[in-house]
Design a protein around this motif. Structure first.
Motif, PDB file in Angstrom:
ATOM      1  N   VAL A  18       0.836  -1.187   0.000  1.00 50.62           N
ATOM      2  CA  VAL A  18       0.000   0.000   0.000  1.00 50.62           C
ATOM      3  C   VAL A  18       0.870   1.236   0.000  1.00 50.62           C
ATOM      4  CG1 VAL A  18      -1.938  -1.134   1.127  1.00 50.62           C
ATOM      5  CG2 VAL A  18      -0.182  -0.070   2.514  1.00 50.62           C
ATOM      6  N   LEU A  19       0.248   2.373  -0.287  1.00 47.56           N
ATOM      7  CA  LEU A  19       0.981   3.630  -0.317  1.00 47.56           C
ATOM      8  C   LEU A  19       1.669   3.895   1.006  1.00 47.56           C
ATOM      9  CD1 LEU A  19       1.784   6.243  -1.700  1.00 47.56           C
ATOM     10  CD2 LEU A  19      -0.467   7.175  -1.119  1.00 47.56           C
ATOM     11  N   ALA A  20       1.040   3.475   2.106  1.00 46.40           N
ATOM     12  CA  ALA A  20       1.675   3.667   3.411  1.00 46.40           C
ATOM     13  C   ALA A  20       3.018   2.963   3.471  1.00 46.40           C
ATOM     14  CB  ALA A  20       0.764   3.142   4.523  1.00 46.40           C
ATOM     15  N   THR A  21       3.116   1.785   2.857  1.00 51.35           N
ATOM     16  CA  THR A  21       4.378   1.062   2.836  1.00 51.35           C
ATOM     17  C   THR A  21       5.417   1.830   2.036  1.00 51.35           C
ATOM     18  OG1 THR A  21       3.174  -1.026   2.963  1.00 51.35           O
ATOM     19  CG2 THR A  21       5.463  -1.131   2.258  1.00 51.35           C
ATOM     20  N   VAL A  22       4.989   2.370   0.894  1.00 49.19           N
ATOM     21  CA  VAL A  22       5.905   3.163   0.077  1.00 49.19           C
ATOM     22  C   VAL A  22       6.384   4.380   0.851  1.00 49.19           C
ATOM     23  CG1 VAL A  22       6.160   4.435  -2.086  1.00 49.19           C
ATOM     24  CG2 VAL A  22       4.781   2.360  -2.021  1.00 49.19           C
ATOM     25  N   LEU A  23       5.458   5.029   1.548  1.00 46.85           N
ATOM     26  CA  LEU A  23       5.837   6.170   2.370  1.00 46.85           C
ATOM     27  C   LEU A  23       6.821   5.753   3.453  1.00 46.85           C
ATOM     28  CD1 LEU A  23       2.432   8.020   2.842  1.00 46.85           C
ATOM     29  CD2 LEU A  23       4.473   8.966   1.773  1.00 46.85           C
ATOM     30  N   ALA A  24       6.566   4.602   4.050  1.00 44.83           N
ATOM     31  CA  ALA A  24       7.452   4.137   5.111  1.00 44.83           C
ATOM     32  C   ALA A  24       8.861   3.913   4.586  1.00 44.83           C
ATOM     33  CB  ALA A  24       6.900   2.845   5.721  1.00 44.83           C
ATOM     34  N   VAL A  25       8.961   3.320   3.399  1.00 44.37           N
ATOM     35  CA  VAL A  25      10.276   3.104   2.802  1.00 44.37           C
ATOM     36  C   VAL A  25      10.948   4.440   2.519  1.00 44.37           C
ATOM     37  CG1 VAL A  25      11.476   2.221   0.775  1.00 44.37           C
ATOM     38  CG2 VAL A  25       9.666   0.866   1.837  1.00 44.37           C
ATOM     39  N   ALA A  26      10.166   5.381   1.957  1.00 46.06           N
ATOM     40  CA  ALA A  26      10.734   6.691   1.637  1.00 46.06           C
ATOM     41  C   ALA A  26      11.207   7.404   2.892  1.00 46.06           C
ATOM     42  CB  ALA A  26       9.690   7.542   0.907  1.00 46.06           C
ATOM     43  N   LEU A  27      10.470   7.205   3.976  1.00 48.83           N
ATOM     44  CA  LEU A  27      10.832   7.860   5.227  1.00 48.83           C
ATOM     45  C   LEU A  27      12.003   7.186   5.924  1.00 48.83           C
ATOM     46  CD1 LEU A  27       7.259   8.411   6.652  1.00 48.83           C
ATOM     47  CD2 LEU A  27       8.917  10.216   6.286  1.00 48.83           C
ATOM     48  N   GLY A  28      12.202   5.906   5.646  1.00 51.26           N
ATOM     49  CA  GLY A  28      13.183   5.161   6.413  1.00 51.26           C
ATOM     50  C   GLY A  28      12.784   5.116   7.872  1.00 51.26           C
ATOM     51  N   TRP A  29      11.507   4.764   8.145  1.00 44.23           N
ATOM     52  CA  TRP A  29      10.983   4.853   9.504  1.00 44.23           C
ATOM     53  C   TRP A  29      11.762   4.001  10.494  1.00 44.23           C
ATOM     54  CZ3 TRP A  29       4.981   4.746   8.544  1.00 44.23           C
ATOM     55  CH2 TRP A  29       4.610   6.013   8.090  1.00 44.23           C
ATOM     56  N   ALA A  30      12.219   2.842  10.056  1.00 48.32           N
ATOM     57  CA  ALA A  30      12.922   1.978  11.000  1.00 48.32           C
ATOM     58  C   ALA A  30      14.199   2.658  11.469  1.00 48.32           C
ATOM     59  CB  ALA A  30      13.249   0.642  10.340  1.00 48.32           C
ATOM     60  N   GLY A  31      14.281   2.919  12.754  1.00 49.10           N
ATOM     61  CA  GLY A  31      15.469   3.536  13.320  1.00 49.10           C
ATOM     62  C   GLY A  31      15.587   5.013  13.030  1.00 49.10           C
ATOM     63  N   CYS A  32      14.507   5.616  12.529  1.00 47.04           N
ATOM     64  CA  CYS A  32      14.558   7.031  12.169  1.00 47.04           C
ATOM     65  C   CYS A  32      14.158   7.874  13.362  1.00 47.04           C
ATOM     66  CB  CYS A  32      13.610   7.292  11.003  1.00 47.04           C
ATOM     67  SG  CYS A  32      13.887   8.852  10.169  1.00 47.04           S
ATOM     68  N   GLY A  33      14.719   9.057  13.468  1.00 52.64           N
ATOM     69  CA  GLY A  33      14.415   9.945  14.579  1.00 52.64           C
ATOM     70  C   GLY A  33      13.144  10.722  14.355  1.00 52.64           C
ATOM     71  N   SER A  34      12.919  11.744  15.168  1.00 52.44           N
ATOM     72  CA  SER A  34      11.664  12.483  15.125  1.00 52.44           C
ATOM     73  C   SER A  34      11.568  13.402  13.921  1.00 52.44           C
ATOM     74  CB  SER A  34      11.507  13.312  16.407  1.00 52.44           C
ATOM     75  OG  SER A  34      12.590  14.219  16.530  1.00 52.44           O
ATOM     76  N   GLY A  35      12.685  13.714  13.268  1.00 53.78           N
ATOM     77  CA  GLY A  35      12.635  14.621  12.132  1.00 53.78           C
ATOM     78  C   GLY A  35      12.421  13.901  10.828  1.00 53.78           C
ATOM     79  N   ARG A  36      11.421  13.032  10.758  1.00 50.64           N
ATOM     80  CA  ARG A  36      11.189  12.212   9.583  1.00 50.64           C
ATOM     81  C   ARG A  36      10.582  13.043   8.457  1.00 50.64           C
ATOM     82  NH1 ARG A  36       8.443   7.269  12.911  1.00 50.64           N
ATOM     83  NH2 ARG A  36       7.342   9.009  13.841  1.00 50.64           N
ATOM     84  N   THR A  37      11.148  12.937   7.272  1.00 48.34           N
ATOM     85  CA  THR A  37      10.646  13.677   6.123  1.00 48.34           C
ATOM     86  C   THR A  37      10.686  12.787   4.895  1.00 48.34           C
ATOM     87  OG1 THR A  37      11.516  15.731   7.036  1.00 48.34           O
ATOM     88  CG2 THR A  37      10.904  15.742   4.710  1.00 48.34           C
ATOM     89  N   VAL A  38       9.584  12.751   4.152  1.00 50.06           N
ATOM     90  CA  VAL A  38       9.509  11.930   2.951  1.00 50.06           C
ATOM     91  C   VAL A  38      10.354  12.539   1.844  1.00 50.06           C
ATOM     92  CG1 VAL A  38       7.980  11.106   1.135  1.00 50.06           C
ATOM     93  CG2 VAL A  38       7.209  11.085   3.503  1.00 50.06           C
ATOM     94  N   ALA A  39      11.156  11.708   1.179  1.00 52.24           N
ATOM     95  CA  ALA A  39      11.852  12.122  -0.032  1.00 52.24           C
ATOM     96  C   ALA A  39      10.922  11.828  -1.201  1.00 52.24           C
ATOM     97  CB  ALA A  39      13.162  11.358  -0.170  1.00 52.24           C
ATOM     98  N   VAL A  40      10.343  12.859  -1.783  1.00 50.05           N
ATOM     99  CA  VAL A  40       9.333  12.675  -2.816  1.00 50.05           C
ATOM    100  C   VAL A  40       9.996  12.301  -4.135  1.00 50.05           C
ATOM    101  CG1 VAL A  40       7.435  13.761  -4.068  1.00 50.05           C
ATOM    102  CG2 VAL A  40       7.852  14.350  -1.673  1.00 50.05           C
ATOM    103  N   PRO A  41       9.571  11.204  -4.765  1.00 47.34           N
ATOM    104  CA  PRO A  41      10.119  10.831  -6.072  1.00 47.34           C
ATOM    105  C   PRO A  41       9.742  11.868  -7.131  1.00 47.34           C
ATOM    106  CG  PRO A  41       8.946   8.999  -5.035  1.00 47.34           C
ATOM    107  CD  PRO A  41       8.613  10.228  -4.254  1.00 47.34           C
ATOM    108  N   PRO A  42      10.344  11.779  -8.314  1.00 46.01           N
ATOM    109  CA  PRO A  42       9.972  12.697  -9.396  1.00 46.01           C
ATOM    110  C   PRO A  42       8.476  12.629  -9.690  1.00 46.01           C
ATOM    111  CG  PRO A  42      11.966  11.498  -9.961  1.00 46.01           C
ATOM    112  CD  PRO A  42      11.442  10.876  -8.699  1.00 46.01           C
ATOM    113  N   ILE A  43       7.882  13.780  -9.942  1.00 46.85           N
ATOM    114  CA  ILE A  43       6.441  13.869 -10.168  1.00 46.85           C
ATOM    115  C   ILE A  43       6.142  13.636 -11.643  1.00 46.85           C
ATOM    116  CG2 ILE A  43       4.423  15.374 -10.003  1.00 46.85           C
ATOM    117  CD1 ILE A  43       5.996  16.841  -7.755  1.00 46.85           C
ATOM    118  N   ARG A  44       5.181  12.768 -11.916  1.00 45.48           N
ATOM    119  CA  ARG A  44       4.804  12.430 -13.278  1.00 45.48           C
ATOM    120  C   ARG A  44       3.372  12.875 -13.546  1.00 45.48           C
ATOM    121  NH1 ARG A  44       5.646   6.121 -12.910  1.00 45.48           N
ATOM    122  NH2 ARG A  44       4.323   6.595 -11.120  1.00 45.48           N
ATOM    123  N   PRO A  45       3.048  13.197 -14.788  1.00 44.01           N
ATOM    124  CA  PRO A  45       1.649  13.517 -15.101  1.00 44.01           C
ATOM    125  C   PRO A  45       0.782  12.269 -15.006  1.00 44.01           C
ATOM    126  CG  PRO A  45       2.957  13.418 -17.108  1.00 44.01           C
ATOM    127  CD  PRO A  45       3.921  13.316 -15.967  1.00 44.01           C
TER     128      PRO A  45
END
Length: 243
Positions: A18-45
């Motif tokens: 699910v998208l939540a999983t993709v977000l989790a991967v992008a965030l690197g939630w495992a072992g990540c600190g409180s300043g979590r920020t998603v790295a947004v992939p290139p935007i496509r039409p």
């Protein structure tokens, strides 16, 4: 299909990506600190079969990711409520099957499109927060709204979530939600809801029929041009309309 309860308490198929999983991967939630920020992939039409393209501005995508990240974390980690996502073998939209009992919200989702569950989670979460008196944590400017006014804001929120799912995180096309995001981006969210769900919001629909009939017809004309079919509420068997 076997089910499992995630750390968030959501019931999901073990195999769902699910998208939540993709977000989790992008965030690197495992072992990540409180300043979590998603790295947004290139935007496509986004493109539908008619060739109509939808483009999301990068700064808009960034602003959506900020609140979606926070809300996804809350859905996954807050132990004070439960959101149950139950697979079904048909197309659906979140308002068709949502039920809330106490601190638990449940919905059904199309099991052939597990990516949509993040959007459905957000819809269920916001309505559950309203029921629990906590909507000001997520939509403070709309926390006191009721009925159609509240539903419009909640649906606009999930449209934004699906927009970045499609444009940035590789979610595959899903007709019912694609219709929603196109209508929202074109400024037709109100008629989209009032045509599809006229029985739920009869007073608002009657007001549009009386005072804004030309706008309703403009919406219908636009929808037929973009999707080559009638909008939900005007075509038999369409997903999303009130039953």
């Amino acid at each position: 299909m076997s089910l499992t309860v995630s750390a968030a308490g959501s019931v999901r198929p073990r195999s769902s990506l699910v998208l939540a999983t993709v977000l989790a991967v992008a965030l690197g939630w495992a072992g990540c600190g409180s300043g979590r920020t998603v790295a947004v992939p290139p935007i496509r039409p986004i493109i539908v079969s008619s060739g109509e393209r939808l483009r999301a501005a990068p700064e808009r995508v960034d602003s959506i990711v900020v609140w979606l990240e926070a809300e996804t974390i809350n859905i996954q980690e807050d132990p004070t409520f439960l959101i149950r996502a139950v697979p079904t073998a048909r197309e659906t939209l979140p308002w068709l099957t949502l039920s809330i009992e106490g601190d638990t919200a449940s919905f059904q989702y199309d099991r052939s499109h597990p990516d949509i569950t993040t959007v459905f989670d957000v819809y269920a979460h916001l309505h559950l927060m309203k029921t629990m008196g906590r909507l000001d944590e997520w939509l403070p400017e709309h926390a006191d709204k009721q009925g159609f006014e509240l539903e419009r804001e909640v649906v606009a929120r999930i449209a934004d979530a699906w927009l970045i799912g499609r444009a940035a995180f590789g979610a595959p096309a899903y007709g019912p939600l694609d219709e929603l995001i196109y209508a929202n981006e074109a400024g037709y969210l109100d008629p989209f809801l009032l045509v599809a769900r006229a029985e739920e919001f009869p007073e608002e629909r009657a007001a549009w029929d009386r005072d804004r009939a030309e706008e309703l017809e403009a919406y219908r004309t636009w929808f037929r041009r973009v999707f080559d079919r009638e909008p939900p509420g005007l075509r038999e068997g369409a997903v999303g309309q009130a039953r």
